[in-house]
Design a protein around this motif. Structure first.
Motif, PDB file in Angstrom:
ATOM      1  N   LYS A  73      15.513  16.100  -7.009  1.00 13.54           N
ATOM      2  CA  LYS A  73      14.538  17.111  -6.616  1.00 13.54           C
ATOM      3  C   LYS A  73      14.130  16.912  -5.149  1.00 13.54           C
ATOM      4  O   LYS A  73      14.006  17.864  -4.389  1.00 13.54           O
ATOM      5  N   GLU A  74      13.957  15.654  -4.770  1.00 13.26           N
ATOM      6  CA  GLU A  74      13.593  15.363  -3.375  1.00 13.26           C
ATOM      7  C   GLU A  74      14.719  15.780  -2.432  1.00 13.26           C
ATOM      8  O   GLU A  74      14.466  16.253  -1.330  1.00 13.26           O
ATOM      9  N   TYR A  97       1.480  12.277  -9.774  1.00 14.35           N
ATOM     10  CA  TYR A  97       1.057  13.667  -9.559  1.00 14.35           C
ATOM     11  C   TYR A  97       2.175  14.619  -9.985  1.00 14.35           C
ATOM     12  O   TYR A  97       1.952  15.590 -10.700  1.00 14.35           O
ATOM     13  N   HIS A  98       3.407  14.314  -9.518  1.00  7.78           N
ATOM     14  CA  HIS A  98       4.552  15.170  -9.860  1.00  7.78           C
ATOM     15  C   HIS A  98       4.693  15.304 -11.367  1.00  7.78           C
ATOM     16  O   HIS A  98       4.867  16.391 -11.896  1.00  7.78           O
ATOM     17  N   ARG A 156       1.788  17.176 -13.175  1.00  4.38           N
ATOM     18  CA  ARG A 156       1.571  18.579 -12.821  1.00  4.38           C
ATOM     19  C   ARG A 156       2.701  19.476 -13.278  1.00  4.38           C
ATOM     20  O   ARG A 156       2.639  20.681 -13.140  1.00  4.38           O
ATOM     21  N   THR A 178      12.685  16.964   1.042  1.00  2.00           N
ATOM     22  CA  THR A 178      11.708  15.911   1.328  1.00  2.00           C
ATOM     23  C   THR A 178      12.398  14.552   1.456  1.00  2.00           C
ATOM     24  O   THR A 178      11.858  13.649   2.076  1.00  2.00           O
ATOM     25  N   LYS A 212       0.834  -1.190   0.000  1.00  2.00           N
ATOM     26  CA  LYS A 212       0.000   0.000   0.000  1.00  2.00           C
ATOM     27  C   LYS A 212       0.883   1.259   0.000  1.00  2.00           C
ATOM     28  O   LYS A 212       0.592   2.248  -0.665  1.00  2.00           O
ATOM     29  N   ARG A 213       1.986   1.145   0.766  1.00  2.48           N
ATOM     30  CA  ARG A 213       2.944   2.257   0.807  1.00  2.48           C
ATOM     31  C   ARG A 213       3.488   2.535  -0.575  1.00  2.48           C
ATOM     32  O   ARG A 213       3.597   3.669  -1.009  1.00  2.48           O
ATOM     33  N   GLY A 262       0.958   4.182  -2.792  1.00  3.81           N
ATOM     34  CA  GLY A 262       0.835   5.593  -2.429  1.00  3.81           C
ATOM     35  C   GLY A 262       1.976   6.405  -2.983  1.00  3.81           C
ATOM     36  O   GLY A 262       1.798   7.525  -3.469  1.00  3.81           O
ATOM     37  N   PHE A 263       3.172   5.812  -2.944  1.00  2.00           N
ATOM     38  CA  PHE A 263       4.360   6.495  -3.436  1.00  2.00           C
ATOM     39  C   PHE A 263       4.268   6.727  -4.938  1.00  2.00           C
ATOM     40  O   PHE A 263       4.563   7.806  -5.451  1.00  2.00           O
ATOM     41  N   LEU A 277      14.681  19.723  -2.241  1.00  2.00           N
ATOM     42  CA  LEU A 277      13.566  20.293  -1.488  1.00  2.00           C
ATOM     43  C   LEU A 277      13.563  19.845  -0.030  1.00  2.00           C
ATOM     44  O   LEU A 277      12.792  20.348   0.769  1.00  2.00           O
ATOM     45  N   LYS A 316       1.894   9.442  -5.906  1.00  2.00           N
ATOM     46  CA  LYS A 316       2.533  10.741  -5.713  1.00  2.00           C
ATOM     47  C   LYS A 316       3.445  11.086  -6.886  1.00  2.00           C
ATOM     48  O   LYS A 316       3.459  12.213  -7.372  1.00  2.00           O
TER      49      LYS A 316
END
Lengths: 368, 300
Positions: free
Chosen positions: A197-198, A13-14, A17, A203, A2-3, A6-7, A201, A10
């Protein structure tokens, strides 16, 4: 699991967008294939030439007619004296001048030989050589026509056949080439940028201080690009087939598997780059200079490897794209089976395993 | 003990970021690490959150060793790095859901913990994190750090770049979280925030200067502090510094904090001196020492 899902959500999305990454992902393949397919070509079409016909007899006229009838040349200018040759070259709108000697027909018939001078603008060496070749071929045809009725003793007649690309279309070479470039670009550059990028930033700090294991982070980063690269590969092949008529003679399954192998090698390179660079810009520079350039120059995509100096030939051997290019041409154009390129596949596989191992070893579980 | 730190030292090349740092944080404590920029706060946080390895010394977080059991620590702590590390292209809700899933939980499961904080930003839940104000980013980052109900919460300068009102709200939220049984280690360069902690450690140039409750720290301070005010502040500072009995002078809000070398400080003498130097509207009154006064004194 599930993790992991979810990753990946994400990551998508990156990607969706960010307009820039969307363009690189989907605009670039189309633009590149169109560019290479239409603009960059070794064939010549409608080349402007000038004619200085000192003979003005039936034979020279016949030849000129032959030339104008072909699609290869446009007679743009007629020249009447020697000085004008240089002048028209300097103006730059013609690429070649054909000079017929005086008494062209007379010499041809009476003395069995006549001269045509071909002067070309060699600022573009490839075009110049191609023009010379085309004109020589036309001359030969003319000669055969003239000699039609006379039997020539001891004649050697070459019968040529151009295998796998009968029309010598350069796009046959470019489609596999562009595919390697795009897959390298999307897989390696985009992953290395998205990982750095992570870091940039901050993250990545949070991801590290979380139960996610390093390989989960890497896999999560890489997975969307495997998917997108495959879509890209399919798009390129479809474009090649429907727009340029590049066939896929060999096995589709083999092609798919080999392509996935190459994508994996490119992705592992991308991960490797991200482990040694701390900003997105460095990652991009390393990808462009360290990957894209060798892929374009050394992989045999544009310049034949056999005619490179020895050090560059050696260098080309360590570029994964070189091997993938050979495999691609084998499957797509020759349609041969696996036994003809298992060596290349093995080398590519070895490289992939090596890069993956190295990037796992280099991946930091902490900040230092 | 929620956090134990023993003789931790850490260098980056030639600069020593932490020198022999030791202290403990009790369970359920709101502990403040107070120091200016470059004091070594972030380095210490990174060692405790297993992001860096100390050159010397040992540390445990929630009874787990930072080296041997780093994976356990990563399961049980919440960490909010110095800059609000959020995904700027994801909305508030997406950020929160993402951090919930990677910690193997859901937003609903621990909603009661973040409810107070999240409700303030919930009206904007479809706005991208990049478009939020500093205060809202801070609240979102805190929600994300809390979503898996951590045993220990690490907040590295959570109030830097946030307006005064949001700062106050933030500290109220921390007090509430503390009541829910979470140990909090927070670092800040703002001295006024120090008074809101249960205990604080003053850190400068990688060394711990003092550790105690804010009250004890100010009570231990045995010098008398005077608020001095005059018409021209800048002139006043230079004149005070030149005063023969001057021990320390530094601006503090609208006043100048002045400490005299003598225990039996003569107020009239100083007024006369300042008047002779041409200062007008002179006011002098004794005041209570603050954390900042102690810190300035310890740093000297």
């Amino acid at each position: 699991m599930k993790r992991f899902k979810g990753f990946i959500k994400k990551e998508f999305y990156h990607i969706f967008r960010d307009k820039r990454s969307l363009f690189i992902l989907f605009g670039m393949p189309i633009v590149q294939i169109m560019l290479f397919g239409f603009a960059i070509t070794n064939e010549i079409n409608n080349v402007n030439i000038a004619i200085f016909d000192k003979a003005k007899d039936e034979k020279s006229q016949e030849f000129i007619q032959n030339i104008t009838a072909s699609n290869y040349f446009d007679v743009k200018q007629l020249i009447y004296n020697q000085k004008d040759i240089e002048k028209s070259f300097k103006k730059g709108h013609i690429k070649a001048v054909l000079v017929f000697e005086p008494d062209f027909a007379k010499n041809l018939i009476k003395e069995d030989k006549a001269n045509i001078q071909v002067i070309t603008d060699a600022t573009e060496p490839n075009t110049a050589i191609t023009i010379v070749n085309y004109i020589s071929t036309m001359l030969k045809k003319l000669q055969i026509n003239i000699n039609k009725n006379t039997a020539i003793p001891y004649q050697i007649k070459p019968t040529t056949r151009l295998l796998y690309n009968p029309e010598l279309k350069s796009v046959f070479m470019f489609v596999p080439g562009v595919m390697t470039v795009i897959l390298m670009l999307v897989s390696a550059m985009m992953t290395s940028i998205s990982i750095t990028k992570e870091k940039e930033l901050g993250t990545m700090e949070i991801l590290l201080v979380s139960p996610l294991k390093p390989f989960q982070v890497i896999l999560g980063k890489v997975f969307p690009y495997i998917f997108l690269s495959i879509i890209n590969a399919i798009a390129i092949l479809l474009l090649g087939y429907f727009v340029f008529g590049v066939p896929i003679v060999g096995s589709y399954i083999l092609l798919a598997l080999e392509t996935i192998l190459f994508i994996l090698s490119a992705l592992s390179l991308g991960v490797l780059i991200s482990t040694i660079s701390s900003t997105q810009q460095t990652a991009m520079m390393i990808s462009l200079m360290g990957l894209l350039l060798p892929v374009i120059i050394l992989s045999g995509f544009i310049f034949p490897i056999a005619s490179m100096p020895l050090p560059m030939q050696v260098a080309s051997k360590i570029v994964p794209a070189t091997w993938f290019n050979i495999i691609l041409k084998n499957i797509m154009l020759k349609g041969v089976g696996f036994k003809y390129f298992w060596k290349e596949t093995l080398i590519l596989l070895g490289m992939t395993v090596f890069f993956i191992a190295l990037s796992i070893k280099k991946y930091k579980i902490r900040l230092e | 003990m929620s956090i134990t730190i023993q003789n931790i030292s850490k260098s980056f090349g030639d600069t020593q970021a932490l020198k022999n740092v030791s202290f403990n944080v009790k369970k359920n404590e709101l502990f403040g690490l107070i120091g200016s920029d470059g004091a070594g706060k972030t380095t210490l946080f990174r060692i405790l959150t297993t992001l860096l390895i100390a050159d010397e010394g040992t540390a445990t977080v929630a009874q787990y060793d930072v080296l041997a059991n780093y994976k356990d620590i990563r399961n049980h702590v919440g960490y909010m790095p110095g800059k609000f590390s959020l995904y700027m292209d994801l909305t508030i809700q997406e950020n929160l859901e993402f951090f919930a899933t990677i910690f193997g939980t859901t937003v609903e499961a621990n909603y009661d913990l973040i409810k107070d904080i999240y409700e303030q930003i919930a009206p904007f839940k479809n706005r991208k994190a990049g478009d939020l104000s500093g205060g809202m980013k801070q609240k979102l980052a805190l929600s994300c750090a809390l979503i898996h109900k951590p045993k220990v919460l690490f907040l590295d300068e959570p109030t830097t770049g946030v307006d005064a009102v949001s700062r106050q709200e933030f500290w109220q939220m921390l007090k509430k979280l503390q009541k829910k049984g979470i140990t909090i280690l927070v670092s800040t360069p703002y001295m006024d925030e120090a008074e809101l902690c249960d205990r604080i450690a003053l850190i400068d140039k990688g060394e711990i200067l003092d550790i105690d409750t804010p009250m004890n720290i100010t009570n231990k301070f045995n010098r008398k502090i005077y608020n001095v005010n005059a018409k021209e502040t800048y002139k006043l500072i230079t004149d005070l510094k030149n005063y023969p009995n001057s021990y320390s002078v530094f601006p503090f809000g609208e006043f100048i904090h002045y400490i005299d070398n003598n225990d039996n400080f003569n107020k009239e003498e100083l007024i006369t001196y300042l008047q002779e130097k041409g200062n007008e509207n002179i006011e002098i009154s004794q005041t209570k020492p603050t954390i900042e006064d102690v810190f300035m004194d310890l740093m000297q």
